[in-house]
Structures are given as structure tokens and as C-alpha cells.
Design an enzyme around this catalytic site. Sequence first.
Site, PDB file in Angstrom:
ATOM      1  N   GLU A 197      -9.040  37.465  82.976  1.00 41.35           N
ATOM      2  CA  GLU A 197      -9.631  37.643  84.315  1.00 41.35           C
ATOM      3  C   GLU A 197      -9.947  39.107  84.524  1.00 41.35           C
ATOM      4  O   GLU A 197      -9.160  39.983  84.172  1.00 41.35           O
ATOM      5  CB  GLU A 197      -8.682  37.202  85.443  1.00 41.35           C
ATOM      6  CG  GLU A 197      -8.525  35.719  85.631  1.00 41.35           C
ATOM      7  CD  GLU A 197      -7.609  35.386  86.819  1.00 41.35           C
ATOM      8  OE1 GLU A 197      -7.536  36.188  87.776  1.00 41.35           O
ATOM      9  OE2 GLU A 197      -6.957  34.333  86.764  1.00 41.35           O
ATOM     10  N   ARG A 248     -12.839  29.099  80.945  1.00 42.10           N
ATOM     11  CA  ARG A 248     -11.400  29.068  81.180  1.00 42.10           C
ATOM     12  C   ARG A 248     -11.153  28.388  82.529  1.00 42.10           C
ATOM     13  O   ARG A 248     -11.689  28.816  83.556  1.00 42.10           O
ATOM     14  CB  ARG A 248     -10.815  30.486  81.187  1.00 42.10           C
ATOM     15  CG  ARG A 248      -9.337  30.514  81.541  1.00 42.10           C
ATOM     16  CD  ARG A 248      -8.742  31.918  81.551  1.00 42.10           C
ATOM     17  NE  ARG A 248      -7.355  31.801  82.002  1.00 42.10           N
ATOM     18  CZ  ARG A 248      -6.880  32.324  83.125  1.00 42.10           C
ATOM     19  NH1 ARG A 248      -7.654  33.033  83.928  1.00 42.10           N
ATOM     20  NH2 ARG A 248      -5.615  32.146  83.461  1.00 42.10           N
ATOM     21  N   TYR A 295      -7.368  44.042  87.273  1.00 40.37           N
ATOM     22  CA  TYR A 295      -8.248  44.300  88.419  1.00 40.37           C
ATOM     23  C   TYR A 295      -8.203  45.750  88.886  1.00 40.37           C
ATOM     24  O   TYR A 295      -9.207  46.301  89.306  1.00 40.37           O
ATOM     25  CB  TYR A 295      -7.870  43.387  89.586  1.00 40.37           C
ATOM     26  CG  TYR A 295      -8.200  41.938  89.339  1.00 40.37           C
ATOM     27  CD1 TYR A 295      -9.495  41.449  89.541  1.00 40.37           C
ATOM     28  CD2 TYR A 295      -7.233  41.049  88.886  1.00 40.37           C
ATOM     29  CE1 TYR A 295      -9.811  40.124  89.305  1.00 40.37           C
ATOM     30  CE2 TYR A 295      -7.538  39.715  88.648  1.00 40.37           C
ATOM     31  CZ  TYR A 295      -8.826  39.263  88.851  1.00 40.37           C
ATOM     32  OH  TYR A 295      -9.136  37.944  88.605  1.00 40.37           O
ATOM     33  N   GLU A 326      -0.359  34.404  85.329  1.00 42.32           N
ATOM     34  CA  GLU A 326       0.255  35.422  86.193  1.00 42.32           C
ATOM     35  C   GLU A 326       1.609  35.014  86.776  1.00 42.32           C
ATOM     36  O   GLU A 326       1.767  34.867  87.991  1.00 42.32           O
ATOM     37  CB  GLU A 326      -0.712  35.794  87.325  1.00 42.32           C
ATOM     38  CG  GLU A 326      -2.019  36.356  86.847  1.00 42.32           C
ATOM     39  CD  GLU A 326      -2.945  36.837  87.947  1.00 42.32           C
ATOM     40  OE1 GLU A 326      -3.911  37.552  87.632  1.00 42.32           O
ATOM     41  OE2 GLU A 326      -2.707  36.503  89.128  1.00 42.32           O
ATOM     42  N   HIS A 351      -1.576  27.162  87.162  1.00 35.04           N
ATOM     43  CA  HIS A 351      -2.161  28.229  87.973  1.00 35.04           C
ATOM     44  C   HIS A 351      -1.678  28.037  89.418  1.00 35.04           C
ATOM     45  O   HIS A 351      -2.471  27.853  90.332  1.00 35.04           O
ATOM     46  CB  HIS A 351      -3.687  28.225  87.865  1.00 35.04           C
ATOM     47  CG  HIS A 351      -4.332  29.523  88.242  1.00 35.04           C
ATOM     48  ND1 HIS A 351      -5.188  30.209  87.409  1.00 35.04           N
ATOM     49  CD2 HIS A 351      -4.241  30.274  89.370  1.00 35.04           C
ATOM     50  CE1 HIS A 351      -5.618  31.310  88.013  1.00 35.04           C
ATOM     51  NE2 HIS A 351      -5.054  31.364  89.211  1.00 35.04           N
ATOM     52  N   ASN A 396      -4.981  39.761  82.624  1.00 34.74           N
ATOM     53  CA  ASN A 396      -5.813  39.846  83.820  1.00 34.74           C
ATOM     54  C   ASN A 396      -5.699  41.254  84.384  1.00 34.74           C
ATOM     55  O   ASN A 396      -4.590  41.726  84.657  1.00 34.74           O
ATOM     56  CB  ASN A 396      -5.354  38.835  84.876  1.00 34.74           C
ATOM     57  CG  ASN A 396      -5.512  37.397  84.410  1.00 34.74           C
ATOM     58  OD1 ASN A 396      -6.109  37.126  83.366  1.00 34.74           O
ATOM     59  ND2 ASN A 396      -4.991  36.465  85.194  1.00 34.74           N
TER      60      ASN A 396
END
Length: 438
Positions: free
Chosen positions: A346, A77, A294, A166, A121, A292
Amino acid sequence: MSNTRFPTHFLWGVATSAFQIEGAGQEDGRGASIWDTFCATPGKIIDGSHGLVACDHYHRYAEDVALIASLGCKAYRFSMAWPRVQPLGEGAWNEAGFAFYERLLDELDKHGLEAHLTLYHWDLPQALQDKGGWLSRLTCERFADYAAEVARRFGSRVKTIATHNEPWCTAQLGHGNGQFAPGYASTAMAAQVSHHLLLSHGLALQAMRAVGCQAQLGIVLNQAPSYPATDKPADAEKAALDYDLYVSWYMDPLFYGRYPARALQHLGHLAPRVLENDFYIIKQPLDFLGINYYTRGWASTDEPPIPAPCKLGVNDMGWEIYPEGLTDLLLMLKRDYPLPPVYITENGMANADSLSGDGAVHDPERIEYLRLHFEAMQAAITQGVDLRGYFLWSLLDNFEWNSGYAKRFGIVYVDYASQQRTLKDSAHWYREFITSRG
């Protein structure tokens, strides 16, 4: 890990983004982006660095693709730099820029790797920012033009195309608190930008489908569940609002053609201006959804706030390690939305890595982080979530936005002075994990 089962065709890959690794910031006709401008503004980047060289991937892409293949990954990606292929964000295309991505795709083909492309991005052409950037609806139209051209050229060569990575970060960090480029701090501005990002996504999907794009089309959202710190009603209310502003604000328009009522009430007169048919455009069918993840959200109304327990510690960004949040998030999304196939686009850990005396990079903390998050994904799959693949963030240590080069997310260590790449222990572990699954 042998008992962590995944579907046979589950896709394992790695992820990067253009501005963070490519470098060649002033070569072959590339235009300036808002991040070039931001980096050149004193005090914006913690270590005073910039992305003009980064990981020099523009010249070392063949070596980097070989690295990906050596890990046993089946997919890569990456993002395209809009100012590299269209320096002004409108008008003339830069053939030298497109030629780079042709070479990259050729290299991926050579190694049998699937290409998963992100159009945006965060590196908006500075020339478009000078005309209003994402505050202007005209930028949405220019983005759709860009998407159509990329789809026309590469739509049969890539597996998926994501419009945005995002959008919450572009809106909130770029326009809400000034932490990211272009560096504005206004709640109203952030809300309007978020709407235009969603609108541009819908316009781009329409434009790409109109040119017969064969790739699967979607969007990548950063998401997290939010947990109340106590059983007080105020904490529960804050957790619900935080989730609506972070997750539902993007998911509700995409799937239901509306903004969440709680978030709109909270914003009041700062809510975005929405024109007739905007939600119709935004609510295009998605072939996939990228998520994504985290860390989790934590909501405390106490003063000072009650901190999250952080039983598993924090990463080098100071983010709590909370793998169960990924399972909870995926199950909540499955409950609340008619989801298309989902990819974790991600997930990874910033760690204070360094080369040891034996020339290796020992990062057991990252290995444990990955192991726990793989178990969390597997738990969600077992409970019916249609999860198709995982892209580890990141292949390389890289330019970590306003943190500069001070934070290392890679499973490959980069010595920025020599551009030497060294596989960390986590890279060897990831390869063994993938290989053990055939």
C-alpha cells in the site's frame, strides 16, 4: 518519469479491502463483523456512515476488474471478508460467500490479472469478538482453521496470501486508543493483542503449508522510519523507541523470535504474556514481506512538540508527504533483517477530490505524490533492496474506516449515490506510467 527504471518483471497493481468496498453487508449469509458493530455505535464514525453498501463491489466486481485491467495493471491485491465465508468465525462455512470469491477470481483470470489475497483486513466476525476476540488465544486457532480452508480452496488460484494487514492498527488503533473497532483503549490490551496477531500469523502459515498451499505466503506490515526533531539525545531516544514499538515490535519476532528489548523495557508490566514455543511458531519462513508506507515518524520531546517541517505539504489525512522515508525505511530493513522478496502493498494519497465541470477529476497532487514515491522505490532498488512490486492504495474511493466516506484515496472517483466510477487524472497517469514500461 522516463528515467525512473524498474526491473523488467516489476509488478504494478492496485489494492483494496473487503469491508471498504464490498458492501452487501447483509446478503447471501454474511455474518456481522466488528466493524458493522462499530459503525452502528453512535459517534464512532466521523460522518455517521457504515459499510453496508460501500462501493457495492459485491455486485460490480466485473466492472471493477475491467477497470483494473484497463489501467495496464498486472495484479490486484484484495482481502477476503472472514464473516462472509464463515459467519461465526468457526463452524459452518458459507458456500455463497466462497462463491463470490470464485467469481472474482474467474474475472481476474479472464483479464490475466494476478490475485494477491489478504486473509484479515480488520473485519473479525463479531461472534468471535463476543468470545474474547484477539485477546483470546482461541481466536488464533480459529484464524488458522480459516486460513487452511481458504488455502485448500484457493491456494492454487492466487499468487500470494498475506495473513494480516497492518497488525499494528488492529492492536493499537483497535485496542490501544479506541479509534478503530472493536474500540478498546488499553496499552496492556494492545500489547497482548499484538502478540496474538503474530501468533495467529505463525499458526496460519503452518496450517496453510500443511494443506499443500501453492501460493507464496507472507504478512503485510505498516512501517515508517522515525526521525528526531532535534539533535537532543532525548529526541533521538524517542525516535528509536517509536521505531521499535512500530516496526521492530513486529519484525523482530518474525525474523529473530524475540521482542525488542527497548520496547519491552518501556512496556514493563504491560508487556504481553508469551507462552513457551510462541516465538518458534511466529518465526515461520516468509515467502514475501508486504510493506505499507504513507508517511514518516517524527519524534519531539518538547512541550508542545516541534512539528514536522512538511516541506512537501500534507495529505487530506494530515499526514506529512515524505517520500525519502520510504527509501530510508527499505535500506534500514535490508541492513537489519534477512529479508525475503518485498512488495510495497500500500502507498497512496488521500486528497479532497471532486468532479469538475468537464466531468473529470483533476488530482495533480496525487500524481506528484506517486511520482516521488516511485523515485524513492527506485533509489532503494538501486541500492540492493529486492523489491518485486507495488500496489497503489487505492483503486476506488471507499469507506475510510472511522473517517467514513469523507476521505478519498482512490485513483477512481466513486459517486456513492449513483455508484458511478470516474477515472481521475492520476489513473490515466498511472496507466501511462505502466504502459511506458512495457
